[in-house]
Write a protein that holds these residues in place. Structure first.
Motif, PDB file in Angstrom:
ATOM      1  N   THR A  95       1.237  -1.283   0.142  1.00 28.85           N
ATOM      2  CA  THR A  95      -0.220   0.267  -0.316  1.00 28.85           C
ATOM      3  C   THR A  95       0.704   1.329  -0.103  1.00 28.85           C
ATOM      4  OG1 THR A  95       0.674   0.502   2.177  1.00 28.85           O
ATOM      5  CG2 THR A  95      -2.180  -1.016   1.488  1.00 28.85           C
ATOM      6  N   GLY A  96       0.385   2.789   0.074  1.00 25.40           N
ATOM      7  CA  GLY A  96       1.106   4.026  -0.578  1.00 25.40           C
ATOM      8  C   GLY A  96       2.077   4.092   1.461  1.00 25.40           C
ATOM      9  N   VAL A  97       1.514   3.359   2.397  1.00 29.71           N
ATOM     10  CA  VAL A  97       2.084   4.141   3.365  1.00 29.71           C
ATOM     11  C   VAL A  97       3.094   2.655   4.053  1.00 29.71           C
ATOM     12  CG1 VAL A  97       0.234   3.023   5.329  1.00 29.71           C
ATOM     13  CG2 VAL A  97       1.003   4.303   5.470  1.00 29.71           C
ATOM     14  N   GLU A  98       2.554   1.219   3.172  1.00 27.82           N
ATOM     15  CA  GLU A  98       3.678   0.737   3.598  1.00 27.82           C
ATOM     16  C   GLU A  98       4.597   1.089   2.329  1.00 27.82           C
ATOM     17  OE1 GLU A  98       0.846  -3.346   4.182  1.00 27.82           O
ATOM     18  OE2 GLU A  98       1.291  -3.095   2.476  1.00 27.82           O
ATOM     19  N   PHE A  99       5.201   1.737   1.726  1.00 30.95           N
ATOM     20  CA  PHE A  99       5.955   1.480   0.842  1.00 30.95           C
ATOM     21  C   PHE A  99       6.951   2.626   1.354  1.00 30.95           C
ATOM     22  CE2 PHE A  99       7.623   4.659  -2.405  1.00 30.95           C
ATOM     23  CZ  PHE A  99       8.447   3.871  -3.206  1.00 30.95           C
ATOM     24  N   LEU A 100       6.041   4.121   2.144  1.00 32.53           N
ATOM     25  CA  LEU A 100       6.462   5.243   2.801  1.00 32.53           C
ATOM     26  C   LEU A 100       7.348   4.158   4.118  1.00 32.53           C
ATOM     27  CD1 LEU A 100       4.277   7.548   3.122  1.00 32.53           C
ATOM     28  CD2 LEU A 100       5.924   7.198   1.353  1.00 32.53           C
ATOM     29  N   LYS A 101       6.882   3.418   4.596  1.00 37.76           N
ATOM     30  CA  LYS A 101       7.247   2.706   6.197  1.00 37.76           C
ATOM     31  C   LYS A 101       8.081   1.861   5.728  1.00 37.76           C
ATOM     32  CE  LYS A 101       6.137  -0.757   9.613  1.00 37.76           C
ATOM     33  NZ  LYS A 101       5.069  -0.974  10.005  1.00 37.76           N
ATOM     34  N   LEU A 102       8.521   1.249   4.556  1.00 39.66           N
ATOM     35  CA  LEU A 102       9.472   0.454   3.924  1.00 39.66           C
ATOM     36  C   LEU A 102      10.737   1.753   3.790  1.00 39.66           C
ATOM     37  CD1 LEU A 102      11.172  -2.028   2.385  1.00 39.66           C
ATOM     38  CD2 LEU A 102      10.660  -1.364   0.585  1.00 39.66           C
ATOM     39  N   HIS A 103      10.978   2.204   2.831  1.00 38.60           N
ATOM     40  CA  HIS A 103      11.493   3.670   2.821  1.00 38.60           C
ATOM     41  C   HIS A 103      12.437   3.947   4.313  1.00 38.60           C
ATOM     42  CE1 HIS A 103      14.072   7.319   0.730  1.00 38.60           C
ATOM     43  NE2 HIS A 103      13.391   7.826   1.649  1.00 38.60           N
ATOM     44  N   TRP A 104      11.198   4.266   5.203  1.00 35.35           N
ATOM     45  CA  TRP A 104      11.806   4.662   6.732  1.00 35.35           C
ATOM     46  C   TRP A 104      12.343   3.946   6.913  1.00 35.35           C
ATOM     47  CZ3 TRP A 104      10.451   9.052   8.757  1.00 35.35           C
ATOM     48  CH2 TRP A 104      10.964   9.478  10.374  1.00 35.35           C
ATOM     49  N   ASN A 105      12.418   2.562   7.168  1.00 39.44           N
ATOM     50  CA  ASN A 105      13.398   1.519   7.384  1.00 39.44           C
ATOM     51  C   ASN A 105      14.599   1.759   7.074  1.00 39.44           C
ATOM     52  OD1 ASN A 105      11.057   1.187   9.742  1.00 39.44           O
ATOM     53  ND2 ASN A 105       9.819  -1.059   8.182  1.00 39.44           N
ATOM     54  N   LEU A 106      14.441   1.552   5.660  1.00 41.11           N
ATOM     55  CA  LEU A 106      16.404   1.372   4.671  1.00 41.11           C
ATOM     56  C   LEU A 106      16.670   3.103   5.166  1.00 41.11           C
ATOM     57  CD1 LEU A 106      15.139   0.673   1.263  1.00 41.11           C
ATOM     58  CD2 LEU A 106      16.150  -0.674   3.157  1.00 41.11           C
ATOM     59  N   CYS A 107      16.621   3.788   6.197  1.00 38.79           N
ATOM     60  CA  CYS A 107      16.646   5.648   6.482  1.00 38.79           C
ATOM     61  C   CYS A 107      17.613   5.014   7.508  1.00 38.79           C
ATOM     62  CB  CYS A 107      16.195   6.447   6.089  1.00 38.79           C
ATOM     63  SG  CYS A 107      16.081   6.628   4.096  1.00 38.79           S
ATOM     64  N   TYR A 108      16.345   4.304   8.774  1.00 34.74           N
ATOM     65  CA  TYR A 108      16.555   4.472  10.162  1.00 34.74           C
ATOM     66  C   TYR A 108      16.792   3.351  10.696  1.00 34.74           C
ATOM     67  CZ  TYR A 108      15.676   9.704   9.218  1.00 34.74           C
ATOM     68  OH  TYR A 108      16.157  10.052   9.006  1.00 34.74           O
ATOM     69  N   ARG A 134      -4.361   1.483   0.023  1.00 40.35           N
ATOM     70  CA  ARG A 134      -4.720   1.154  -1.365  1.00 40.35           C
ATOM     71  C   ARG A 134      -3.695   0.980  -1.680  1.00 40.35           C
ATOM     72  NH1 ARG A 134      -7.789   4.928  -5.659  1.00 40.35           N
ATOM     73  NH2 ARG A 134      -6.094   3.756  -6.999  1.00 40.35           N
ATOM     74  N   ARG A 135      -3.103  -1.335  -2.590  1.00 38.16           N
ATOM     75  CA  ARG A 135      -2.240  -1.530  -3.143  1.00 38.16           C
ATOM     76  C   ARG A 135      -1.993  -0.395  -3.996  1.00 38.16           C
ATOM     77  NH1 ARG A 135      -0.726  -4.847   0.404  1.00 38.16           N
ATOM     78  NH2 ARG A 135      -2.576  -6.164   1.221  1.00 38.16           N
ATOM     79  N   LEU A 136      -0.224  -0.357  -4.598  1.00 37.57           N
ATOM     80  CA  LEU A 136       0.397   0.035  -5.285  1.00 37.57           C
ATOM     81  C   LEU A 136      -0.404  -0.278  -7.350  1.00 37.57           C
ATOM     82  CD1 LEU A 136       3.515   1.066  -4.307  1.00 37.57           C
ATOM     83  CD2 LEU A 136       1.645   2.859  -3.745  1.00 37.57           C
ATOM     84  N   ARG A 137       0.129  -1.556  -6.774  1.00 42.01           N
ATOM     85  CA  ARG A 137      -0.710  -1.840  -8.299  1.00 42.01           C
ATOM     86  C   ARG A 137      -1.836  -0.823  -9.335  1.00 42.01           C
ATOM     87  NH1 ARG A 137      -1.692  -6.643  -5.424  1.00 42.01           N
ATOM     88  NH2 ARG A 137      -3.470  -6.889  -5.366  1.00 42.01           N
ATOM     89  N   THR A 138      -3.146  -0.509  -7.888  1.00 41.53           N
ATOM     90  CA  THR A 138      -4.274   0.208  -8.437  1.00 41.53           C
ATOM     91  C   THR A 138      -4.050   1.570  -8.509  1.00 41.53           C
ATOM     92  OG1 THR A 138      -4.945   1.014  -6.115  1.00 41.53           O
ATOM     93  CG2 THR A 138      -5.755  -1.169  -6.856  1.00 41.53           C
ATOM     94  N   TYR A 139      -3.006   2.532  -8.698  1.00 38.72           N
ATOM     95  CA  TYR A 139      -2.259   3.447  -8.820  1.00 38.72           C
ATOM     96  C   TYR A 139      -2.208   4.350  -9.465  1.00 38.72           C
ATOM     97  CZ  TYR A 139      -1.392   4.623  -3.705  1.00 38.72           C
ATOM     98  OH  TYR A 139      -1.286   5.332  -2.622  1.00 38.72           O
TER      99      TYR A 139
END
Length: 247
Positions: A95-108, A134-139
């Motif tokens: 999802t959109g927020v899960e994608f941001l969380k993944l990026h945050w974890n990679l940084c911190y 929503r899943r990114l595949r629906t964007y």
């Protein structure tokens, strides 16, 4: 101290069995002043994306020096940089927020302090709060570009590097991205973004780096460039004339 300094950058792609080597970057030199917005402009195939990939060591240059805030690229410096590639790969099952969380974890790492507030802030800026689960595949293509920008600004970086950030966006989307970049300017962020459209640069940039056929044509103030050349076409013609005279 410069937010980014590039000196003597060269890159050649080796040819195959029946192909010639192709030098795509020739002695690239430029620097970015902290707190300023610099446009990286040139026609398609001029070397913009190759240069940016070299900055992050995604591809290895043949020679040259690259410094971020006076340091070579490392894990600490990376946390100060936001980056959006020209064609970002997004995990469509997230999802959109899960994608941001993944990026945050990679940084911190696993430290999730402030993530929720930062994620909401970024999603609101790109008008994706209603689509965050929503899943990114629906964007749509435009929504994918906006979620990419959301991850680039998520950590409130000191330096923001965007490769063709308005590519594929409709007029409303382009206006939104410009508004976001203007907000980042007010925050004092150093901005560096590429485009083949000088109009984007005129609206947002104080400085320019102009590249053509892997060579830097100009670095400096945008207004000085416009006064001297009036257009990219004239600048490229000047370069052609110089090459012809050397030949």
């Amino acid at each position: 101290m410069a937010a980014l300094s590039v000196e003597g950058l060269n890159k050649t792609f080796r040819g195959g069995l029946f192909e010639k080597d192709r030098q795509v970057l020739r002695d690239i030199n430029f620097s970015l002043a902290e707190g300023k917005t610099t446009g990286f402009v040139g026609s398609n195939g001029a070397g913009k994306t190759t240069t940016i990939k070299c900055l992050f060591d995604f591809i290895h240059p043949d020679s040259g020096s690259i410094k971020f805030f006076g340091q070579s690229i490392n894990s600490d410096v990376k946390t100060r940089i936001g980056y959006l590639p020209e064609r970002p790969y997004l995990y469509e099952f997230l999802t959109g927020v899960e994608f941001l969380k993944l990026h945050w974890n990679l940084c911190y790492g696993s430290n999730m302090k402030d993530f929720s507030a930062r994620a909401e802030e970024s999603l609101r800026k790109v008008d994706l709060m209603e689509a965050k689960d929503r899943r990114l595949r629906t964007y749509s293509k435009g929504m994918l570009q906006r979620i990419g920008i959301a991850q680039a600004i998520l950590t409130r970086p000191d330096l923001l590097i965007l490769d063709e950030p308005m590519s594929g966006l409709d007029p409303d989307g382009r206006a939104m991205v410009k508004d976001i970049l203007k907000e980042e300017q007010k925050r004092g962020v150093t901005l560096f973004f590429s485009s083949h459209l000088l109009q984007d640069m005129e609206e947002l940039c104080s400085d320019l780096v102009v590249i053509n056929k892997g060579q830097i044509l100009y670095t400096g103030a945008l207004q000085a460039f416009m006064s001297e050349f009036h257009s990219l076409e004239k600048a490229f013609q000047v370069q052609k004339n110089r090459e012809a005279s050397r030949g």
